[in-house]
Motif scaffolding. Sequence first.
Motif, PDB file in Angstrom:
ATOM      1  N   ASP A 181      -5.064   0.202  -0.532  1.00  0.00           N
ATOM      2  CA  ASP A 181      -4.578   0.350  -0.965  1.00  0.00           C
ATOM      3  C   ASP A 181      -3.105   1.340  -0.765  1.00  0.00           C
ATOM      4  OD1 ASP A 181      -6.681   1.390  -1.343  1.00  0.00           O
ATOM      5  OD2 ASP A 181      -5.691   2.419  -3.874  1.00  0.00           O
ATOM      6  N   ILE A 182      -3.692   2.454   0.408  1.00  0.00           N
ATOM      7  CA  ILE A 182      -3.525   3.284   0.933  1.00  0.00           C
ATOM      8  C   ILE A 182      -3.256   2.774   2.663  1.00  0.00           C
ATOM      9  CG2 ILE A 182      -3.582   5.971   1.730  1.00  0.00           C
ATOM     10  CD1 ILE A 182      -5.696   6.050  -0.955  1.00  0.00           C
ATOM     11  N   PRO A 236       0.661  -1.443  -0.317  1.00  0.00           N
ATOM     12  CA  PRO A 236       0.229  -0.180  -0.428  1.00  0.00           C
ATOM     13  C   PRO A 236       0.597   0.896  -0.234  1.00  0.00           C
ATOM     14  CG  PRO A 236      -0.069  -0.747   2.026  1.00  0.00           C
ATOM     15  CD  PRO A 236       0.817  -2.139   1.192  1.00  0.00           C
ATOM     16  N   VAL A 237       0.614   1.857  -0.836  1.00  0.00           N
ATOM     17  CA  VAL A 237       1.018   4.009  -0.708  1.00  0.00           C
ATOM     18  C   VAL A 237       1.267   4.433   1.079  1.00  0.00           C
ATOM     19  CG1 VAL A 237       0.620   6.061  -0.991  1.00  0.00           C
ATOM     20  CG2 VAL A 237       0.269   4.295  -3.039  1.00  0.00           C
ATOM     21  N   GLU A 238       1.660   4.504   1.402  1.00  0.00           N
ATOM     22  CA  GLU A 238       2.108   5.261   2.333  1.00  0.00           C
ATOM     23  C   GLU A 238       2.099   7.039   2.957  1.00  0.00           C
ATOM     24  OE1 GLU A 238       5.386   3.446   4.912  1.00  0.00           O
ATOM     25  OE2 GLU A 238       4.603   1.289   4.719  1.00  0.00           O
ATOM     26  N   LEU A 239       0.886   6.780   3.768  1.00  0.00           N
ATOM     27  CA  LEU A 239       1.192   8.675   3.451  1.00  0.00           C
ATOM     28  C   LEU A 239       1.222   8.610   5.359  1.00  0.00           C
ATOM     29  CD1 LEU A 239      -2.266   9.246   1.292  1.00  0.00           C
ATOM     30  CD2 LEU A 239       0.092   9.628   0.509  1.00  0.00           C
ATOM     31  N   ASP A 263      -2.281  11.617  -6.334  1.00  0.00           N
ATOM     32  CA  ASP A 263      -3.336  10.822  -5.763  1.00  0.00           C
ATOM     33  C   ASP A 263      -4.357  10.397  -4.723  1.00  0.00           C
ATOM     34  OD1 ASP A 263      -3.093  12.301  -8.699  1.00  0.00           O
ATOM     35  OD2 ASP A 263      -3.014   9.816  -9.262  1.00  0.00           O
ATOM     36  N   ALA A 264      -3.515   9.872  -4.250  1.00  0.00           N
ATOM     37  CA  ALA A 264      -4.000   8.935  -2.769  1.00  0.00           C
ATOM     38  C   ALA A 264      -4.101  10.317  -1.715  1.00  0.00           C
ATOM     39  CB  ALA A 264      -2.484   7.945  -2.141  1.00  0.00           C
ATOM     40  N   ALA A 265      -2.972  11.321  -2.020  1.00  0.00           N
ATOM     41  CA  ALA A 265      -2.981  11.968  -0.752  1.00  0.00           C
ATOM     42  C   ALA A 265      -3.484  13.300  -1.215  1.00  0.00           C
ATOM     43  CB  ALA A 265      -2.192  12.811  -0.557  1.00  0.00           C
ATOM     44  N   TYR A 266      -4.557  13.832  -2.147  1.00  0.00           N
ATOM     45  CA  TYR A 266      -5.802  14.040  -2.670  1.00  0.00           C
ATOM     46  C   TYR A 266      -7.668  13.158  -1.798  1.00  0.00           C
ATOM     47  CZ  TYR A 266     -10.384  16.135  -4.667  1.00  0.00           C
ATOM     48  OH  TYR A 266     -11.560  16.298  -4.720  1.00  0.00           O
ATOM     49  N   LYS A 267      -7.015  12.145  -2.304  1.00  0.00           N
ATOM     50  CA  LYS A 267      -8.396  11.089  -2.410  1.00  0.00           C
ATOM     51  C   LYS A 267      -8.206  10.731  -0.255  1.00  0.00           C
ATOM     52  CE  LYS A 267      -9.801   6.482  -2.537  1.00  0.00           C
ATOM     53  NZ  LYS A 267      -9.833   5.380  -3.457  1.00  0.00           N
ATOM     54  N   PHE A 268      -7.155  11.152   0.681  1.00  0.00           N
ATOM     55  CA  PHE A 268      -7.485  11.082   1.937  1.00  0.00           C
ATOM     56  C   PHE A 268      -8.022  12.868   2.591  1.00  0.00           C
ATOM     57  CE2 PHE A 268      -5.477  12.498   6.427  1.00  0.00           C
ATOM     58  CZ  PHE A 268      -6.709  10.967   6.859  1.00  0.00           C
TER      59      PHE A 268
END
Length: 410
Positions: free
Chosen positions: A55-56, A25-28, A312-317
């Motif tokens: 996935d995040i 998973p992408v780590e934020l 992309d993942a950061a915006y989703k969160f």
Amino acid sequence: MKLKQFIAVAFTTLCLGAGTSRAQPVELTFANALSLPQVEPYQRAVDEFNAANPDIKVKMINTPWVEYWQQRRVDTASGKLPDVWLFVPGFGAEWLYGNKLLPLNKYTDADPTINLPDANQTMLKYMTLNGKLYGIGYDFNGQVVYYNPKLFDEAGVAYPKDGWTTDDLATAARTISKKLNGNGRKVWGFAGASAEWVFEGWFRGFNSRMITDDGKYGANNEGGAQTISFFMDMIKDGVMPIPDQKDPNAQAQSLFIGGTAAMALGVGHATYIFSDAGVDFGIARLPVGPAGQVGTGLGGAYVISADTRYPDAAYKFLAYITSGPVLAKVVTTGVPARTSAWGKLSDRMTEFAGKVQGFEPFNAVKGSFQVMDIQKRVLSEVWNGSKDVPAGLAQIATEADAALAKAAAK
């Protein structure tokens, strides 16, 4: 032959295994400066997001307020800002104006669920620079007039209504003081004049500004003098107490709770304070000044670092953590920055929230907090009569312009 078959089977198995294994998973990182009671609801929201988005993986980091901003500067110097982080105007100005934040327009324009009309427009205005949106608010605040219905009734004065003017406020304050004072009784018609960010709203109402769009002190003019004189005249007439230099807000709240101030300026948390104290109170929108409606808003937002590896993942969160359903759960001490999240507010907080809608954002540029400190210090001399209004504004302008220029050059 058997060796060749073994190799073929092994190769096929390896390929199938590689194709069916789950990607990491992408780590934020999600940075906050929360008080202890706020941590649990935010962590629960993060856990729910992680569970719904395998996935995040979002990791929340919480730091005490003062250390939080120091850490962001360390992160900036090392090129390791968090992916998504708490942002407050003024404190965060150096990142907003320093191209350290990711513009969101590409995402919000393509996101049919983001519903920006539901978001607090004051915060959206502040977080928009040169036509680009850099953050979405999570809470907001502003100033209102709290009034004591009992004292108004006793003095025979009508309650404040939306659209009332600064002249109406001054007249009501003078009438109440005149009718209720005497025989050892002292009632202030009005209390509270903070020199902090809320004061820019009063300047605007008299056609002036605390900080102009080009980053200079803007109240050393006729409108600024009229603003200060509006309060000074009530002080001179014994209608308003001299604002306490250390904490004029606490002073106004104390007088209001004690029943010795008919009106008190205050922001949202005063609604909790007065409710908890069992005080009967009304809430009025700030009055209209000669140049129009006064009122400046401020709040907090969440932003994405410009150098995040996973935009992309950061915006989703970010879209998730600033959505109405989530803000209704995590904003426990103020007003959520989405109207759809007001459902769990008390009736009084909902009333307060409605009164501060449409306020202009405080122009919180680099150095704006130094300007507030300068203004507070010099105005204390004006309030107590040791310095006249023109001299006070001239001194503030000289010191404030120097502070703003120095901050802008860093």
